[in-house]
Design a protein around this motif. Sequence first.
Motif, PDB file in Angstrom:
ATOM      1  N   LEU A 167       0.817  -1.213   0.000  1.00  0.00           N
ATOM      2  CA  LEU A 167       0.000   0.000   0.000  1.00  0.00           C
ATOM      3  C   LEU A 167       0.851   1.262   0.000  1.00  0.00           C
ATOM      4  CD1 LEU A 167      -2.802  -1.045   2.497  1.00  0.00           C
ATOM      5  CD2 LEU A 167      -3.048  -0.654   0.049  1.00  0.00           C
ATOM      6  N   LEU A 205       0.830   3.486  -3.061  1.00  0.00           N
ATOM      7  CA  LEU A 205      -0.372   4.210  -3.510  1.00  0.00           C
ATOM      8  C   LEU A 205      -0.077   5.632  -3.990  1.00  0.00           C
ATOM      9  CD1 LEU A 205      -3.402   4.338  -3.890  1.00  0.00           C
ATOM     10  CD2 LEU A 205      -3.650   4.877  -1.468  1.00  0.00           C
ATOM     11  N   VAL A 239      -0.804   6.931  -7.869  1.00  0.00           N
ATOM     12  CA  VAL A 239      -1.692   8.046  -8.228  1.00  0.00           C
ATOM     13  C   VAL A 239      -0.932   9.070  -9.077  1.00  0.00           C
ATOM     14  CG1 VAL A 239      -2.972   9.987  -7.270  1.00  0.00           C
ATOM     15  CG2 VAL A 239      -3.200   7.733  -6.232  1.00  0.00           C
ATOM     16  N   ALA A 292       0.334  -3.477  -9.525  1.00  0.00           N
ATOM     17  CA  ALA A 292      -0.834  -3.163  -8.689  1.00  0.00           C
ATOM     18  C   ALA A 292      -1.690  -4.408  -8.463  1.00  0.00           C
ATOM     19  CB  ALA A 292      -1.652  -2.054  -9.344  1.00  0.00           C
ATOM     20  N   VAL A 293      -1.912  -5.171  -9.513  1.00  0.00           N
ATOM     21  CA  VAL A 293      -2.707  -6.399  -9.354  1.00  0.00           C
ATOM     22  C   VAL A 293      -1.971  -7.386  -8.439  1.00  0.00           C
ATOM     23  CG1 VAL A 293      -3.629  -8.405 -10.563  1.00  0.00           C
ATOM     24  CG2 VAL A 293      -3.893  -6.131 -11.551  1.00  0.00           C
ATOM     25  N   ALA A 353      -2.425  -6.210  -4.919  1.00  0.00           N
ATOM     26  CA  ALA A 353      -3.802  -6.447  -4.483  1.00  0.00           C
ATOM     27  C   ALA A 353      -4.016  -7.933  -4.156  1.00  0.00           C
ATOM     28  CB  ALA A 353      -4.776  -5.996  -5.563  1.00  0.00           C
ATOM     29  N   MET A 354      -3.465  -8.803  -4.976  1.00  0.00           N
ATOM     30  CA  MET A 354      -3.610 -10.240  -4.705  1.00  0.00           C
ATOM     31  C   MET A 354      -2.881 -10.616  -3.419  1.00  0.00           C
ATOM     32  SD  MET A 354      -5.446 -11.363  -7.217  1.00  0.00           S
ATOM     33  CE  MET A 354      -5.196 -13.108  -7.350  1.00  0.00           C
ATOM     34  N   LEU A 370      -2.584  -8.853  -0.813  1.00  0.00           N
ATOM     35  CA  LEU A 370      -3.293  -8.341   0.352  1.00  0.00           C
ATOM     36  C   LEU A 370      -4.331  -9.323   0.857  1.00  0.00           C
ATOM     37  CD1 LEU A 370      -3.841  -4.592  -0.529  1.00  0.00           C
ATOM     38  CD2 LEU A 370      -2.471  -5.523   1.305  1.00  0.00           C
ATOM     39  N   ARG A 371      -4.662 -10.323   0.083  1.00  0.00           N
ATOM     40  CA  ARG A 371      -5.652 -11.309   0.511  1.00  0.00           C
ATOM     41  C   ARG A 371      -5.193 -12.022   1.771  1.00  0.00           C
ATOM     42  NH1 ARG A 371      -7.064 -14.726  -4.822  1.00  0.00           N
ATOM     43  NH2 ARG A 371      -9.237 -14.225  -4.836  1.00  0.00           N
ATOM     44  N   ALA A 380      -5.000 -10.303   6.418  1.00  0.00           N
ATOM     45  CA  ALA A 380      -5.989 -10.049   7.463  1.00  0.00           C
ATOM     46  C   ALA A 380      -5.397 -10.275   8.854  1.00  0.00           C
ATOM     47  CB  ALA A 380      -7.202 -10.943   7.259  1.00  0.00           C
TER      48      ALA A 380
END
Lengths: 372, 199
Positions: free
Chosen positions: A258, A261, A265, A291-292, A295-296, A298-299, A302
């Motif tokens: 992250l 980010l 931008v 980016a993908v 994002a993957m 980040l799964r 948690a």
Amino acid sequence: MSAGQVLRDERRSGPPIWIPFAALVAAAWVTAALLGEMTLGGQSLTPAASAAAAGAALLAGVSPPARRPLPVIAGLFALLAVPAALAVAASGSDARPFVAAVAALVAAGAIFGGRDEVTRLRAAAMAGVGVAMLVATVAANGGWRLTPAGRPAAVALVAAGAAMAMAASGAIVPVAALRPLLVPGLVCALVGAPGLGGPALPLIASACAVSVATLRPPLALALLAVATAGLPGGQPVAALIGTGAVLAVAIDLPAAGLAALPGGVALTALLTDPGPALPRVSVAAAGLTIAVGIAMSLRGAARVEVERRRLPAIAAAGWFVVAPGTWSWAGDAGLRPYDTGMVRAFAVAGLALVWMSLAPRIAEVSAARRQR
Amino acid sequence: MLVESPGAHVLSRQTAVAARARPLRADGSRHIAVALAAGAGAMALTSSGDALALGVLLGLLAADVVVWGGASLVALASLARWGSTSLRAIGGAQAVLGPAGLVGVTAAALSSWLGGAALVVASPPNAISAVAFGLAGSALVAGPVTGLDAVHLASRAASIVVGIGAAWGAGRWVPRRIARWGSLSLAAASVVCALLGRL
């Protein structure tokens, strides 16, 4: 950090005072960056150079040395001497201390880098190639400065930076002791990139970034920064992306992506500027792939365990993601609207958290009063 | 002898997809969901920040890569239409020209409606997310609050209510798998319409 995360000490012990001392050193360099142009020991330091030194100190701080004299000395060298030499060289002054410091860091990594001997020596060899090209580039510049004298020197400087960045991020297996090489590598690549011109650097660096995007997202970010530096007007955006890469390596968690980010931008806005299409398309494709990948990843974020040695880097990353425009050293990347929105979002989110924490207690007190 | 039927504990496909798309609350992280929703809602309501950053917040709130992809495509559609992903610039343009869904060439206006629909449909099945996604969708189509005129305030309030209601309804009644990929498709269509509107 959410309710599911637990703080614990790093099992591999370093000196107890290491983490706060390293945080103090990094904070000092950040303060120097925020104060603007300053003079240290007769040397003029630019804000960007001070910020680079802060990044190098941050990376050195997340790798506590073993509690033996020689590793501690090597750790202190990486924490204090390397950032100082980097700041001086990046400000346009004499680069010889910087070259010597980086060479010593590689040697220390080869000896005290941990891991198995083959991994350690392989990474050190890659870094050594980078250092050799750096020495050749600086020597070719008559004033021993970190500025390329011509196109071949620019190519060598970029290649040296890429090699050091790969050794630091771990092209195959990361070696913690070589982690501080990432910032010197990025600085060398970003300094050399404008001297190349043309679409070659964005194309090649983007292709390399895509190839490692799923294996080493932070390394892919660093290569994306190099690719962006090759675009017209891309230096400030490259600095933002490079900062995200440094923070991602320092934090070394799935959610660390992250930190990219603000750079993402700013890169989106840069790609809409008029100019040659091919390099921009390649950089966009690399950015999208990374980016993908982030994002993957980040799964699995948690429930994570946060090590205490990474707290300074996490704090720096939080500040960077919420208000990157306050890092004025990065130049004008056009993030003022981003800053305003994220600060508001962060403030409202904080108020919501406070309310959720207090609401049950308030309800209890009200119920108790009604019962009386 | 009792024998279980084969596949007794296998979730139905829809349940499995819904389980994967569940927000971060199974670990007691409801606080995070509320914080993310509050932050995203604040950005959308005040039209401040960046659309890409808002997309990241919405993606984190839904804990879904597909939702993040759709929200990012909506941001790119805004970039194609307004030339910026800054929510302030988008809101400012709407303050001058009028609601995005009612002004401009047909393709451009349609792009805003499709983008708003994509955000609304992507909302996870809970009230907290419906507020955030609904606010974002209504801000995209109707624009921000720019004055104290009664008609303007009423219309803006109505758009917010409609947006949140639609998001809540979509989360409740639209199967999650259809909602996720439908949102992505709507967002992609929004990008195409925005590009057509520039021709």
